[in-house]
Design an enzyme around this catalytic site. Structure first.
Site, short mmCIF file in Angstrom:
data_model
loop_
_atom_site.label_atom_id
_atom_site.label_comp_id
_atom_site.label_asym_id
_atom_site.label_seq_id
_atom_site.Cartn_x
_atom_site.Cartn_y
_atom_site.Cartn_z
CE LYS A 131 -16.44 -21.38 -37.89
NZ LYS A 131 -16.17 -20.58 -36.65
CB SER A 206 -17.63 -22.95 -34.14
OG SER A 206 -17.19 -21.65 -34.50
CB SER A 230 -15.24 -20.16 -32.78
OG SER A 230 -16.41 -20.44 -32.07
#
Length: 532
Positions: A131, A206, A230
């Site tokens: 990420k 996210s 997330s």
């Protein structure tokens, strides 16, 4: 430069990082209105059979073939880099691509195996995506802010160092929402990541860049983070697996945060993958590297082998008292509970006694600084608040005393939840991940089903339960009595047609620090579902 100019240049730089031979030719490019692009690798002719074989092999088998020297990391890494490049062109899932560096490292690891006759580490030669917020020397970690563009990291996150020392290949970073605090992956720098299963729907947030990349086939194992859902939400939106671990099981230090210093609710990282087996592989391997020796907040708990009880007592949370799951999610939950009953497990109903207060506590903690953390990252370039971030723009700062009182309230709620769990004698809670299977862009309105377990710090697995949405079955509720204004809006917005055929994930929640057990119980549930 204006924030718009900064963003445009960054997007162009990302586009330029894709080798010309991996740019999809115009005659093969799916039309903009083609919803499902997961079929592209196999049906387009743009990939060789060998590339498809490599990227469709699970990580456990890849590692075996890498360790034996039967397959090379160079060949595997190149295939995943190409697939990630194509995934980005179709879903906008990446924030950084460093393919030449990855292939060069793969070549070095192949040479290492030849010279030493053994792999460098337990992840030897395996490509792993990460990420955007994980710091990797020389590359940006913008977390969606224009002010952080062209500010390359000067150090690695602790997890990045661990993965590299274990022999992993890092080859790309994936897109996130602004500050990683929106349930859809959209920001002013890179724009919106879409769901490869249906590009008119969100891939979640996210960690939505990761979920899109994995669902497309451009990664076997990726690493995301979770502070309010997330990991679990994007896994649910794309029908893949993940675990939101208990804090302290996996290393999380030296990462970038949109709310740096906020520790009333702690962020954690975890693996995302197409199979539960690969989630367990990542978790056991990372913990096996003794991360507590390099991350001061990691707990010295080795990964434990567990065997779940033959008969589980599972409490089902049918709704949280605030928002009713949409019809396909309710159906999936009911069907799964019935299958578990038929398999001999005990099913009881779980009341959402503390959920409203837990969610209210979480919401106040996220904006306790009056939105200053986000504002200070927007100000240098004049970048505006995105509409999804309005709560941060409107927030009023809590004083120290009020914050302490809020934390006292949190502790009371955690104690109440634990006492109720113990009194019920349950093994796990089964519940929705979100009210949706997934949802059209801009319509994700509720994270309560995940956020409460961040406050409690309970491990939770998001897993596809085998149910897909069906417009002929999952019509809107005919006479719905809303639990709240948010519930009323979600049910008004719901339509079965846009989410037709999408997988439905559920969430299995276990006791704090019993991450191994909740993963093992998830496998029990999957077997019960498969045999029914």
């Amino acid at each position: 430069m204006s924030w718009e100019e900064i963003a445009e240049k960054k997007r162009q730089a990302l586009k330029n990082s894709i080798p010309s031979q991996w740019i999809i030719p115009d005659d093969l490019l799916p039309p903009a209105d083609q919803a499902d692009v997961t079929t592209f690798p196999r049906e387009s002719g743009f990939f060789t059979e060998r590339e498809l074989e490599l990227t469709s092999t699970n990580a456990t088998d890849l590692l075996k073939k890498l360790a034996s020297g039967e397959w090379t990391s160079t060949e595997i890494t190149t295939a995943f880099c190409k697939t990630a490049a194509v995934a980005h062109q179709l879903t906008n899932c990446l924030s950084e691509a460093f393919f030449p560096l990855a292939i060069s490292r793969a070549q070095e690891l192949d040479e290492y195996l030849k010279v030493h006759g053994k792999p460098k580490g337990p992840f030897h030669g395996l490509p792993i995506s990460i990420k955007d917020n994980f710091n990797y020397k020389g590359f940006d970690s913008t977390v969606g802010f224009a002010s952080l563009v062209n500010e390359p990291a000067t150090y690695n996150s602790t997890l990045v160092d661990l993965l590299l020392s274990a022999g992993a290949i890092l080859y790309c970073k994936t897109n996130v929402p602004t500050a990683m605090m929106i349930a859809e992956s959209v920001n002013n720098v890179y724009g919106r990541t879409v769901n490869p299963r249906n590009r008119s729907l969100t891939s979640g947030g996210s960690s939505g860049g990761e979920s899109a990349l994995i669902a497309f086939g451009g990664s076997r194992i990726g690493v995301g983070t979770d502070i309010g859902g997330s990991l679990r939400i994007p896994a649910a939106c794309t029908g893949i697996f993940t675990i939101r671990p208990s804090f302290g099981r996996f290393p999380n230090s030296m990462t970038r945060s949109g709310l740096a210093g906020q520790e009333a609710v702690l962020s954690v990282n975890g693996p995302m993958a197409k199979t539960l087996e690969e989630v367990v592989l990542w978790a056991s391997t990372v913990v096996g590297q003794a991360p507590w020796l390099t991350d001061p907040k990691c707990l010295p708990i080795p990964w434990r082998k567990v065997s779940p009880k033959g008969k589980l007592k599972i409490a089902v949370l049918y709704n949280d008292g605030i928002v009713t799951p949409t019809p396909p999610v309710s159906r999936a939950l009911n069907e799964t509970a019935e299958k578990l009953k038929r398999a001999g497990h005990e099913i009881v109903t779980w009341a959402p006694t503390e959920h409203k207060d837990l969610l209210g506590t979480l919401s106040r903690m996220f904006v306790a600084d009056g939105g200053k953390s986000v504002q200070k990252l927007l100000e240098p370039t004049g970048e505006p608040f995105r509409p999804e971030m309005q709560a941060y723009a409107d927030a009023t700062e809590l004083g120290v005393y009020d914050m302490w009182q809020l934390q006292l309230k949190r502790n009371e709620l955690c104690k109440s939840y634990l006492d109720r769990w113990n009194a019920a004698g349950i093994d796990a809670v089964l519940c929705p991940v979100t009210p949706y299977s997934t949802v059209e862009h801009g319509k994700f309105a509720y994270v309560g089903y995940t956020g409460v377990f961040n406050v409690l710090d309970y491990p939770a697995v998001s897993f596809p339960c085998g149910v897909t949405t069906d417009k002929d079955i999952d019509a809107p509720y005919p006479e719905h009595k809303p639990l709240s204004d948010t519930d009323a809006q979600i049910q008004r917005d719901y339509s079965a047609e846009p989410v037709q055929g999408m997988p439905v994930n559920l969430q299995l929640v276990g006791r704090r620090l019993e991450d191994e057990n909740v993963l093992a119980m998830t496998e029990v549930i999957l077997k019960a579902v498969a045999s029914s």
